[in-house]
Design a protein around this motif. Sequence first.
Motif, PDB file in Angstrom:
ATOM      1  N   CYS A 198       1.111  -1.187   0.306  1.00  0.00           N
ATOM      2  CA  CYS A 198      -0.054   0.195  -0.005  1.00  0.00           C
ATOM      3  C   CYS A 198       0.972   0.947   0.113  1.00  0.00           C
ATOM      4  N   PRO A 199       1.450   1.812  -1.104  1.00  0.00           N
ATOM      5  CA  PRO A 199       2.542   2.684  -1.259  1.00  0.00           C
ATOM      6  C   PRO A 199       1.986   4.608  -0.730  1.00  0.00           C
ATOM      7  N   SER A 200       0.434   3.931  -1.103  1.00  0.00           N
ATOM      8  CA  SER A 200      -0.195   5.498  -0.580  1.00  0.00           C
ATOM      9  C   SER A 200      -0.269   5.824   0.792  1.00  0.00           C
ATOM     10  N   VAL A 201       0.726   5.084   1.960  1.00  0.00           N
ATOM     11  CA  VAL A 201      -0.081   5.244   3.294  1.00  0.00           C
ATOM     12  C   VAL A 201       1.015   5.680   3.607  1.00  0.00           C
ATOM     13  N   ARG A 202       1.221   6.908   4.504  1.00  0.00           N
ATOM     14  CA  ARG A 202       2.171   7.755   4.776  1.00  0.00           C
ATOM     15  C   ARG A 202       2.331   7.926   6.891  1.00  0.00           C
ATOM     16  N   ARG A 203       1.195   7.580   6.642  1.00  0.00           N
ATOM     17  CA  ARG A 203       1.379   7.063   8.612  1.00  0.00           C
ATOM     18  C   ARG A 203       0.378   6.796   9.262  1.00  0.00           C
ATOM     19  N   VAL A 204       0.865   5.633   9.660  1.00  0.00           N
ATOM     20  CA  VAL A 204       0.408   5.194  10.958  1.00  0.00           C
ATOM     21  C   VAL A 204      -0.288   4.737  12.257  1.00  0.00           C
ATOM     22  N   ILE A 205      -1.482   5.297  12.555  1.00  0.00           N
ATOM     23  CA  ILE A 205      -1.831   5.972  14.186  1.00  0.00           C
ATOM     24  C   ILE A 205      -2.570   4.526  15.016  1.00  0.00           C
ATOM     25  N   VAL A 206      -1.692   4.216  16.041  1.00  0.00           N
ATOM     26  CA  VAL A 206      -1.940   2.936  16.885  1.00  0.00           C
ATOM     27  C   VAL A 206      -2.846   3.915  17.839  1.00  0.00           C
ATOM     28  N   VAL A 207      -3.514   3.112  18.473  1.00  0.00           N
ATOM     29  CA  VAL A 207      -3.890   3.095  19.589  1.00  0.00           C
ATOM     30  C   VAL A 207      -3.737   2.128  20.785  1.00  0.00           C
ATOM     31  N   GLU A 208      -2.886   2.358  21.368  1.00  0.00           N
ATOM     32  CA  GLU A 208      -3.012   1.125  23.042  1.00  0.00           C
ATOM     33  C   GLU A 208      -4.575   1.214  23.471  1.00  0.00           C
ATOM     34  N   HIS A 209      -4.524  -0.542  23.295  1.00  0.00           N
ATOM     35  CA  HIS A 209      -5.583  -1.657  24.142  1.00  0.00           C
ATOM     36  C   HIS A 209      -5.489  -2.796  24.490  1.00  0.00           C
ATOM     37  N   LEU A 210      -4.186  -3.186  24.553  1.00  0.00           N
ATOM     38  CA  LEU A 210      -3.619  -4.607  25.039  1.00  0.00           C
ATOM     39  C   LEU A 210      -2.802  -4.769  25.665  1.00  0.00           C
TER      40      LEU A 210
END
Length: 636
Positions: A198-210
Amino acid sequence: MPTQHSRIRTFEEYTDAYKRSVENPEQFWADVAEPFTWRRKWDTVVKADLVGGHNEWFSGAKLNITENCLDRHLATRGNKLALIWEPNDPKTRQIRYTYRELHQEVCRFANVLHNNGVEKGDRVCIYMPMIPQLAIAVLACARIGAVHSVVFAGFSATAIADRVNDAQATTVLTSDGLNRGARQIPVKRVVDEALETCPSVRRVIVVEHLGWPVHMEEGRDVWYHEEALEAEKSCPAEEMDAEDMLFILYTSGSTGKPKGVVHTQAGYMVWADYTFRNVFQVQENDIYWCTADIGWVTGHSYLLYGPLLSGASTLMFEGVPTYPSAGRFWEVIDKHGVNIFYTAPTAIRSLMATPLDNVLSYSLDSLRILGTVGEPINVEAWDWYHTHVGKERCPIVDTWWQTETGGIMISALGSISPLKPAHAGQPLPGVQPVLLTQEGKEIEGNEEEGYLAIKYPWPGMIRTTYGDHERCRQTYFGAYPGYYFTGDGARRDKDGLYRIIGRVDDVINVSGHRFGTAEIENAINENAYVVESAVVGYPHDVKGQGIYAFVICGEPVKPNQLSHVEASIIETVVAEIGKIAKPDKIQIVSGLPKTRSGKIMRRILRKVAEGEISNLGDTTTLLDPGIVEEIIAGKK
């Protein structure tokens, strides 16, 4: 707050509203839309095009849907409960947000998106469990004018990649992991696999849950809780045009890539609010619970947008109906005093197969309205739901609608409309259904059946399929120009109530007699041995099409019992419908191929019945892909 006329209170009011909506739809919808918060009012209420599929609502208007979900309630409902989160594990603490608190959290998340380069018009893919941050993230995207595309957190990496690439999403919102019943699933790991292509993705924001350690790619991945520390709790809402995209929601096509159904701002807002408050007859202090995942359109329209637009208190559930016991739904209803409960027939039938004590152990006396969604509910499940959950005092709204319709189209309105088991009921104001012959001629009168189509636009309707309007036109407007074609068959009874009889391609023609698969399944499900069934047609030398039934029984069937059980099922069908409808083949199975939203994939069963098992198509998005191999082995 919308004025009184947008809430219908008697059947006479429904009749009047329906008449006005057909005779003068522009004035009717202008009146309904008037009380919302608009930055600028519309120039034209509706531009109708049921040939090319270019339909517009409230053209020229400017607004932001989150101002209508949150800001406009702050003065009068700031301290009212907006969102209640019930966790997977009943021992885990629930979380509650007032409208004021939810507004602040949405603004904070919106600022995190801004700070990470998300701009108006960007597509944001959200792949998260049913935690509060999922609901907040959806609203945060809408706040800043980004287009949200929620993918159910259970789809495969391939399915995520297909959707991200089709939408050219720039940002993915996810979590470290999720709870689902007794299982925990590493969500971030699935996203990492998907994003390899997926070359279009510049940023991944991760929510801490476990609290799990996860791989964080330098320069791409950030933790939400760290970003939120620097984010303000206020964020001005972006001004949007009425026909700007609000969200893309992907539905599986029978062939080819998934279809990205596009819904826009103003029409969807008005429709979600109007249908929610009228179908469920919502009162100011109600606790409302829709069990759907936000990954499906039901979660969009009737867990999130509809309730918040109406100023209601909505409950969000992380878990599953059978964990830690099959009484979990009923326990949650008693715990929170739920007044309105909206779930799927699939869930009801699965709970019917468990001991009755699981439901009888709870009072359920807070319930006032019950609802079903996703497929027509069969009579046996309706009776069980009405008797044991509703205690014979709660009306059941059996709602018919589709991802593409944006909201409910045909349904009873709480307790004010006629109710008939297995019948969706009457069209909502603004919905003009017709029955068509195969050639496209309208069928007049009652006690008739045909292809269900809609002959006038409604505010919540699909605008296009993302990046491919011709696919939208062909799929929904091409078969019968001048109509939106639902793909469903329906029957109109003597009182004008509609009953959905299954997809048109799920109609079986046996010796010139047309049967909806749902009709035969309802009959089979009346049998004492049967929990659930799925019926398909297959080529038959004499009849043209034969009836092949895949049947789940409540207890395992031993080989020496097989002929007796099959004879009993045939006897039930003959008694319910007649000899012409009796199944030619019955296969006892342990499960059915279902999508994660509970929809039975009949195209797979049809190919199994026809012996075409070399080309079953993509099965990775099924809840349990292994069940297909088991069914094939059982057929052999």
